[in-house]
Design an enzyme around this catalytic site. Structure first.
Site: not given
Ligand code: SF4
Ligand code: SF4
Ligand code: FMN
Length: 417
Positions: A138, A345, A348, A381, A388
């Site tokens: 604790c 998508c 955005c 990466c 997203c």
């Molecule tokens: S973050 Fe996702 S929804 Fe937004 S533009 Fe990129 S792919 Fe499209």
């Molecule tokens: S953020 Fe997505 S597009 Fe950009 S280097 Fe990384 S994996 Fe590739």
């Protein structure tokens, strides 16, 4: 139709109807609360820590962190062990075991001398507890002879584990502090002292927020505050790390482990079990949502077991542990490019912004259709996939091998939620 699966498990020689236990805290601190928790389906309760010392608490004593409207990312408490008389707590445990003989009662105790640990262990056994947990962890005790300072001192952990193990025939569990770099060292000392199980983690020393009205931290107690314990969803990654490192240790790999820290859902609990935990404990999410969450935990786990063809918990406990390996052993011969799904998508632009400002400028932006277009700078990466907001708009795509590296079949993640 609801799916039924066997969630029972043997934990430290005790048969538990399920692995879901309340961890020691206010959520299990008197007869009525524990009785209600049992009735709502918890397999057992680690009763609020009892000492010879009776806590004198401050007010207020809670605070939480939030982000973008999501409250309780992490939770801070400045509470010590039980503030009720020692005898009353053991009397409650006795009555609970008498009235709910099939449910598991774990007596959580904390002493400040060998004599106190010895006495508390004996009282736990007399009260009919099934197991004893030694609270070495604790972080908000007002006496430094108790709490997480003890849990970082190998000699005290070994000595107190010995004192308790000698005083009782019940299996003893040592509850570890995360306020340390290497938890394995005191955990091994606890086992050497006679403890049979380890539970982790207790709360992490923290300052959640600074109050610029009173120029102190939160919560504000007469214009002052203290560094104190952090729990809830934010600590799960840290808890998982400590649990994995202990279970990968040669001297601890067969020690029954109870996982604690940020468990809110069946899948959080499953993650601890996949590392090897035979028992999981919960406080903060019960403080937020109440005992009933155990129903969702049970049914969610049963559905997952059904989908994966598992009949009992032992079929999958520990399955992920061996796949957590040192950084130097990871395969670094390939990159996985992101694949963009224009139909999902919503335009955005968050992937574009994050890749440009924080990664490798690997996304070009189509301003007419408002869609990302991958270019050759991509290093794989997956920052874009992480930012997203739409599930399935970006998924792992083509595997590209670094020049001259051996090409093999690789395992990768396909399902993101
Ligand atoms: S973050 Fe996702 S929804 Fe937004 S533009 Fe990129 S792919 Fe499209
Ligand atoms: S953020 Fe997505 S597009 Fe950009 S280097 Fe990384 S994996 Fe590739
Ligand atoms: C308000 C509060 C009081 C707690 N009191 C105790 C205690 O008396 N004994 C103990 O071993 N742990 C105590 N804990 C720690 C919890 O049992 C648990 O280890 C920690 O909160 C992490 O789990 P969680 O993220 O599910 O809350 C307390 C936690 C909270 C939030």
């Amino acid at each position: 139709m609801s799916i039924k699966k066997d969630l029972s498990i043997e934990y430290l020689g005790v048969k538990c109807e399920n692995p879901f236990f309340l961890s020691s805290s206010p959520v299990g601190s008197n007869y009525e609360m524990v009785a209600k928790a049992y009735e709502e389906g918890w397999g057992g309760v680690f009763y609020k820590t009892v000492g010879i010392f009776v806590a004198d608490e401050c007010s207020p004593r809670f605070d939480h962190n939030k982000k973008e409207g999501t409250p309780w990312l992490g939770f801070k408490n400045m509470e010590q062990i039980s503030d009720k008389p020692t005898e009353l707590n053991f009397e409650n445990m006795y009555k609970l075991k008498r009235d709910f003989p099939d449910k598991i009662m774990v007596s959580s105790i904390m002493g400040s001398t060998n004599e106190e640990w010895d006495a508390l262990a004996k009282m736990s056994e007399q009260a009919g507890a099934d197991l004893i947990e030694c609270n070495f962890s604790c972080p908000q005790m007002t006496s430094h002879a108790m709490g997480s300072d003890v849990g970082t001192n190998v000699e005290l952990v070994r000595g107190y584990s010995q004192a308790v193990s000698r005083a009782t025939k019940l299996p003893v569990i040592a509850k570890m502090t995360p306020n340390i770099t290497t938890m394995e060292i005191p955990a091994i000392a606890a086992i050497e002292g006679g403890a049979k199980g380890i539970s982790a983690i207790n709360t992490i020393k923290s300052i959640t927020n600074i109050d610029y009205e009173n120029m102190t931290a939160m919560p504000v107690v007469n214009g002052k505050s203290s560094i104190s314990g952090y729990s809830g969803a934010a600590v799960k990654p840290i808890a998982l790390r400590f649990v994995a490192q202990m279970l990968q240790n040669e001297q601890l790999k067969n020690v029954p482990m109870s996982g604690i820290g940020g468990i809110e859902t069946w899948s959080d609990a499953l993650e601890f079990m996949l590392l090897g935990c035979r028992n999981v404990q919960v406080t903060t999410s019960v403080m937020q949502y109440g005992y009933r969450i155990v129903e969702d935990m049970s049914s969610g786990l049963m559905h997952w077991m059904d989908e994966h063809g598992f009949n009992c918990l032992d079929d999958f406990i520990g399955l992920a542990l061996g796949n957590i390996i040192p950084a130097e052993d990871l395969n670094r011969d390939f990159k996985i490019l992101p694949e963009f799904h224009n139909d999902k998508c919503v335009g955005c632009g968050r992937c574009y912004v994050s890749c440009y400002d924080a990664a490798h400028q690997a996304i070009d932006w189509d301003p007419i259709n408002r869609r990302p277009i991958l270019n050759d700078n991509c290093v794989g990466c997956h920052l874009c996939l992480n930012v997203c907001p739409v599930v399935g708009a970006i998924t792992p795509g083509e595997v590209k091998w670094k020049s001259g590296r051996p090409q093999i079949n690789i395992a990768m993640k396909h399902k993101y939620e």
